[in-house]
Design a protein around this motif. Sequence first.
Motif, PDB file in Angstrom:
ATOM      1  N   GLU A 230       0.841  -1.197   0.000  1.00  7.80           N
ATOM      2  CA  GLU A 230       0.000   0.000   0.000  1.00  7.80           C
ATOM      3  C   GLU A 230       0.876   1.246   0.000  1.00  7.80           C
ATOM      4  O   GLU A 230       0.644   2.177  -0.747  1.00  7.80           O
ATOM      5  N   ASP A 231       1.839   1.279   0.898  1.00  9.62           N
ATOM      6  CA  ASP A 231       2.855   2.326   0.905  1.00  9.62           C
ATOM      7  C   ASP A 231       4.141   1.697   1.430  1.00  9.62           C
ATOM      8  O   ASP A 231       4.190   0.495   1.639  1.00  9.62           O
ATOM      9  N   ASN A 232       5.159   2.487   1.647  1.00 10.02           N
ATOM     10  CA  ASN A 232       6.471   1.970   2.061  1.00 10.02           C
ATOM     11  C   ASN A 232       6.423   1.093   3.299  1.00 10.02           C
ATOM     12  O   ASN A 232       7.251   0.216   3.469  1.00 10.02           O
ATOM     13  N   ARG A 233       5.471   1.335   4.187  1.00  7.93           N
ATOM     14  CA  ARG A 233       5.447   0.659   5.476  1.00  7.93           C
ATOM     15  C   ARG A 233       4.187  -0.167   5.715  1.00  7.93           C
ATOM     16  O   ARG A 233       3.967  -0.630   6.825  1.00  7.93           O
ATOM     17  N   THR A 234       3.329  -0.344   4.711  1.00  7.88           N
ATOM     18  CA  THR A 234       2.063  -1.050   4.923  1.00  7.88           C
ATOM     19  C   THR A 234       1.763  -2.024   3.782  1.00  7.88           C
ATOM     20  O   THR A 234       1.884  -1.669   2.617  1.00  7.88           O
ATOM     21  N   LEU A 235       1.346  -3.226   4.170  1.00  7.21           N
ATOM     22  CA  LEU A 235       0.866  -4.205   3.203  1.00  7.21           C
ATOM     23  C   LEU A 235      -0.657  -4.234   3.264  1.00  7.21           C
ATOM     24  O   LEU A 235      -1.237  -4.099   4.343  1.00  7.21           O
ATOM     25  N   ALA A 236      -1.288  -4.432   2.124  1.00  9.60           N
ATOM     26  CA  ALA A 236      -2.737  -4.583   2.073  1.00  9.60           C
ATOM     27  C   ALA A 236      -3.053  -6.008   1.616  1.00  9.60           C
ATOM     28  O   ALA A 236      -2.615  -6.428   0.543  1.00  9.60           O
ATOM     29  N   VAL A 237      -3.795  -6.736   2.443  1.00  4.81           N
ATOM     30  CA  VAL A 237      -4.166  -8.113   2.124  1.00  4.81           C
ATOM     31  C   VAL A 237      -5.651  -8.119   1.790  1.00  4.81           C
ATOM     32  O   VAL A 237      -6.482  -7.757   2.625  1.00  4.81           O
ATOM     33  N   SER A 238      -5.984  -8.532   0.566  1.00  6.54           N
ATOM     34  CA  SER A 238      -7.382  -8.581   0.124  1.00  6.54           C
ATOM     35  C   SER A 238      -7.787 -10.029  -0.103  1.00  6.54           C
ATOM     36  O   SER A 238      -7.402 -10.642  -1.105  1.00  6.54           O
ATOM     37  N   PRO A 239      -8.551 -10.609   0.841  1.00  2.00           N
ATOM     38  CA  PRO A 239      -8.964 -12.019   0.687  1.00  2.00           C
ATOM     39  C   PRO A 239      -9.932 -12.190  -0.479  1.00  2.00           C
ATOM     40  O   PRO A 239     -10.714 -11.282  -0.788  1.00  2.00           O
ATOM     41  N   TRP A 240      -9.881 -13.360  -1.109  1.00  2.00           N
ATOM     42  CA  TRP A 240     -10.812 -13.639  -2.201  1.00  2.00           C
ATOM     43  C   TRP A 240     -12.221 -13.813  -1.617  1.00  2.00           C
ATOM     44  O   TRP A 240     -13.197 -13.444  -2.262  1.00  2.00           O
TER      45      TRP A 240
END
Length: 185
Positions: free
Chosen positions: A60-70
């Motif tokens: 998402e940005d340098n310090r954040t992951l975005a997890v989108s479940p199916w």
Amino acid sequence: MIDDIKSEADKKMQKGVENLFSAFKKIRTGRAHPAILDSVMVSYYGQETPLKQVASVNVEDNRTLAVSPWEKTMIPTIEKAIMMSDLGLNPSSTGDVIRVPMPMLTEESRKEMVKQAKADAEHARVAIRSARRDANSTVKELLKEKEITEDEERGAEEEIQKLTDKYIAEVDKALKAKEEDLMAV
């Protein structure tokens, strides 16, 4: 015959380097990278399944992951799996996306991670040297059984040593890059 031995040694040495790279993926650098979550397993209909097979992981940005479940019903399960992993991450869900912030690394934690990286690199070097030892002992067996000459033995050992040097240099290069990455603020 000697070519088979060299080929087998090459495969084992390559495997040692591949294992090093997968170990390095688990050492987080403070920057978000989807590979950090590669080792997370999620209970999906009773089966332990890799996270990337039940959700997309994006930076998402340098310090954040975005997890989108199916499947939206998987959000609590995925959150729990990330928390229970030994990565030290605290995910939070916002509706249909799970955000995983990367905590800031202290100087001390960076040094610990460098120590871990050095240990992983040493394991890779040991695996490479072990492959060299196995190949050399096989060559010596062939000499003992008079299937090859002493010159062929010497030549084979030199070529196996060149392979060893090549893979050790690869490990050293990867370790240096990981250390620089970890120590960058």
